[in-house]
Design an enzyme around this catalytic site. Structure first.
Site, PDB file in Angstrom:
ATOM      1  N   GLU A   1      16.601  -2.104  46.720  1.00  0.00           N
ATOM      2  CA  GLU A   1      16.838  -3.355  47.444  1.00  0.00           C
ATOM      3  C   GLU A   1      18.495  -3.926  47.360  1.00  0.00           C
ATOM      4  OE1 GLU A   1      13.705  -6.164  47.452  1.00  0.00           O
ATOM      5  OE2 GLU A   1      14.749  -7.086  49.565  1.00  0.00           O
TER       6      GLU A   1
ATOM      7  N   HIS B   1       5.531 -11.007  51.720  1.00  0.00           N
ATOM      8  CA  HIS B   1       5.287 -11.602  50.551  1.00  0.00           C
ATOM      9  C   HIS B   1       3.822 -12.814  51.441  1.00  0.00           C
ATOM     10  CE1 HIS B   1       7.743  -9.192  48.194  1.00  0.00           C
ATOM     11  NE2 HIS B   1       7.991  -8.890  49.316  1.00  0.00           N
TER      12      HIS B   1
ATOM     13  N   HIS C   1       4.176  -4.943  54.464  1.00  0.00           N
ATOM     14  CA  HIS C   1       5.084  -4.820  53.374  1.00  0.00           C
ATOM     15  C   HIS C   1       4.844  -6.659  53.648  1.00  0.00           C
ATOM     16  CE1 HIS C   1       8.184  -4.523  50.554  1.00  0.00           C
ATOM     17  NE2 HIS C   1       8.723  -6.058  50.720  1.00  0.00           N
TER      18      HIS C   1
ATOM     19  N   ASP D   1       7.583  -8.434  56.203  1.00  0.00           N
ATOM     20  CA  ASP D   1       8.415  -9.513  54.589  1.00  0.00           C
ATOM     21  C   ASP D   1       8.004 -10.791  54.800  1.00  0.00           C
ATOM     22  OD1 ASP D   1       9.498  -8.777  51.720  1.00  0.00           O
ATOM     23  OD2 ASP D   1      12.264  -8.303  52.576  1.00  0.00           O
TER      24      ASP D   1
ATOM     25  N   GLN E   1       8.829  -9.523  40.420  1.00  0.00           N
ATOM     26  CA  GLN E   1       9.613  -9.922  40.710  1.00  0.00           C
ATOM     27  C   GLN E   1      10.464 -10.340  40.848  1.00  0.00           C
ATOM     28  OE1 GLN E   1      10.062 -11.781  44.544  1.00  0.00           O
ATOM     29  NE2 GLN E   1      12.179 -10.996  43.418  1.00  0.00           N
TER      30      GLN E   1
ATOM     31  N   HIS F   1       9.485  -2.278  44.999  1.00  0.00           N
ATOM     32  CA  HIS F   1      10.672  -2.433  45.920  1.00  0.00           C
ATOM     33  C   HIS F   1      11.623  -1.692  44.980  1.00  0.00           C
ATOM     34  CE1 HIS F   1       8.302  -5.793  47.090  1.00  0.00           C
ATOM     35  NE2 HIS F   1       9.558  -6.393  47.545  1.00  0.00           N
TER      36      HIS F   1
HETATM   37 FE   FE2 Z   1       9.452  -7.648  49.737  1.00  0.00          FE
END
Ligand code: FE2
Length: 423
Positions: A212, A58, A56, A308, A151, A209
């Site tokens: 969260e 980005h 995971h 992340d 996102q 996701h």
């Molecule tokens: Fe993430």
């Protein structure tokens, strides 16, 4: 043989072994290989394991901290705002340059398997295009899976579905989602169902996701588990973050973990981002804002660790080290029990390989690709405690990264002693 690693300490073995490599594959694991290798490395009894996996990450935002401005509050929402301000000015060159640099940081720290999210709410899909190109350009260095990651939501944007479909047509490997960001509970359920439909259409894996947030009413992971069971997708579905689970009442959490088990769900926890971003509205006392790692592990759920962010609007720290992430999680999730420390090592290796569905080509076994790391530690506990360097990172039988650890000397009463912090 092309390469022989001498005196390697494998996990779960007491005696050291030699590992022989030819044509990029492991061809022998023996107490002592008699043949001479074209090249030899003496592991000196140090731990040799499969490489770390980062399931995971980005990469489209990595190393962008401060551009166009720093996140002053340190919150998730301001992070999304900063990213939104940056998006219109993004170019393929910038995304690729930062992503390639971040991948090299991870490789230097022993990671050779990466799953990265690519933001599909960029109307030009430059993020997707860039990360697919990075995947191709770096394929001899590292294995990368790309996730179509909405996102800002799928149903919050008129073009949301179209952009997801376009990303899949461009060759993305995994379908993402973000149900807790959608405007309503109903749209959140639709977000999950949409991701499952799209994945089935493209025969792709799923990594969403989900939950969260600190909101104890955010319960979309149960929808994911149900869809997984009903559609028979056990093992192919991953829930990332699930921080709301921290705040669920215990009766509900107990029932939910049973359903996750039935769905054979893969769970990813992200200690760096979750520790700084979650439960910000608590005041005091402030909850940890992390998913229930120990409870899920004790019920045999596949939980793994992601990095992340690396220096982005959400998390300004990081250097691409999975050992550092494991070290943080040990403290944050209270995993300091002896067996749990070894489980932490599983969470950055075998558990993540299972999540990425690459277990059949992963591991130190004869016949498998020669991807491995030699760590400056003789056991997993030291590796996590010291966040040890990777002395060698080997990809398909070739050394792709090498580290010479710093030498530290303490001098007292005219005597010098080299310190390595090991017993
Ligand atoms: Fe993430």
């Amino acid at each position: 043989m092309d390469l022989i690693i001498k005196n390697a300490k494998l996990r779960d073995q007491v005696e050291c072994v030699d590992i022989g490599i030819e044509n990029g594959k492991i061809v022998a694991i023996e107490k002592e290989i008699q043949n001479k290798g074209k090249k030899e490395i003496d592991a000196k009894g140090n731990l040799v394991t499969p490489p770390f996996c980062d399931p995971h990450l980005h990469l489209d935002a990595a190393l962008s901290v401060g551009d166009p401005r720093y996140n002053m509050s340190g919150t998730l929402l301001e992070g999304i705002q900063v990213w939104g301000e940056r998006k219109p000015h993004l170019t393929k060159e910038i995304i690729k340059k930062n992503a390639i640099e971040a991948v090299k940081w991870e490789v230097a720290n022993g990671t050779l398997k990466i799953r990265t999210h690519a933001d599909t709410t960029d109307p030009k899909l430059l993020t997707v295009e860039s990360l697919l190109e990075v995947k191709e350009e770096l394929k001899d260095l590292v294995d990368i899976q790309v996730v179509a990651f909405p996102q800002d939501g799928i149903f919050t944007l008129p073009e949301g579905q179209k952009l997801m479909e376009k990303a899949m047509d461009m060759g993305v490997d995994v379908v993402g989602g973000i149900p807790h960001i959608e405007y309503t509970r109903e749209d959140g359920v639709k977000d999950v169902e949409y991701a499952f439909d799209l994945a089935e259409k493209h025969d792709a894996l799923i990594d969403i996701h989900v939950d969260e947030t600190g909101d104890d009413q955010s319960r979309f992971v149960e929808v994911m588990a149900k869809e997984t069971i009903v559609r028979g997708l056990q093992g192919r579905v991953t829930a990332s973050h699930t921080t709301a689970m921290h705040n669920y009442n215990n009766d509900y959490a107990f029932k939910l973990i049973g359903i996750l088990k039935k769905a054979e769900m893969n769970m990813i926890t992200n200690p760096f981002d979750n520790s700084v971003l979650q439960n910000r509205t608590d005041g005091y006392p402030r909850k940890r804002g992390h998913t229930r790692v120990d409870e899920m592990l004790s019920r045999d759920i596949n939980v793994c660790i992601g990095h992340d962010s690396i220096m982005d609007p959400w998390y300004p720290m990081g250097k691409g080290s999975m050992l550092q992430a494991a070290n943080l999680l040990l403290h944050y999730a209270q995993l300091s029990g002896y067996d749990q420390i070894f489980q932490l090592y599983d969470m950055i290796t075998t558990h993540s390989a299972k999540t990425m569905c690459i277990s059949d080509t992963y591991g130190i076994e004869v016949g498998k690709p020669a991807d491995m790391i030699v760590i400056d530690a003789t056991n997993e506990m030291d590796a996590i405690r010291l966040m040890s360097e990777c002395l060698y990172v080997i990809r398909k039988g070739k050394i792709v990264a090498k580290t010479i650890p710093a030498e530290r000397k303490v001098t007292f009463k005219n005597q010098s002693k080299t310190m390595d912090f090991k017993l």
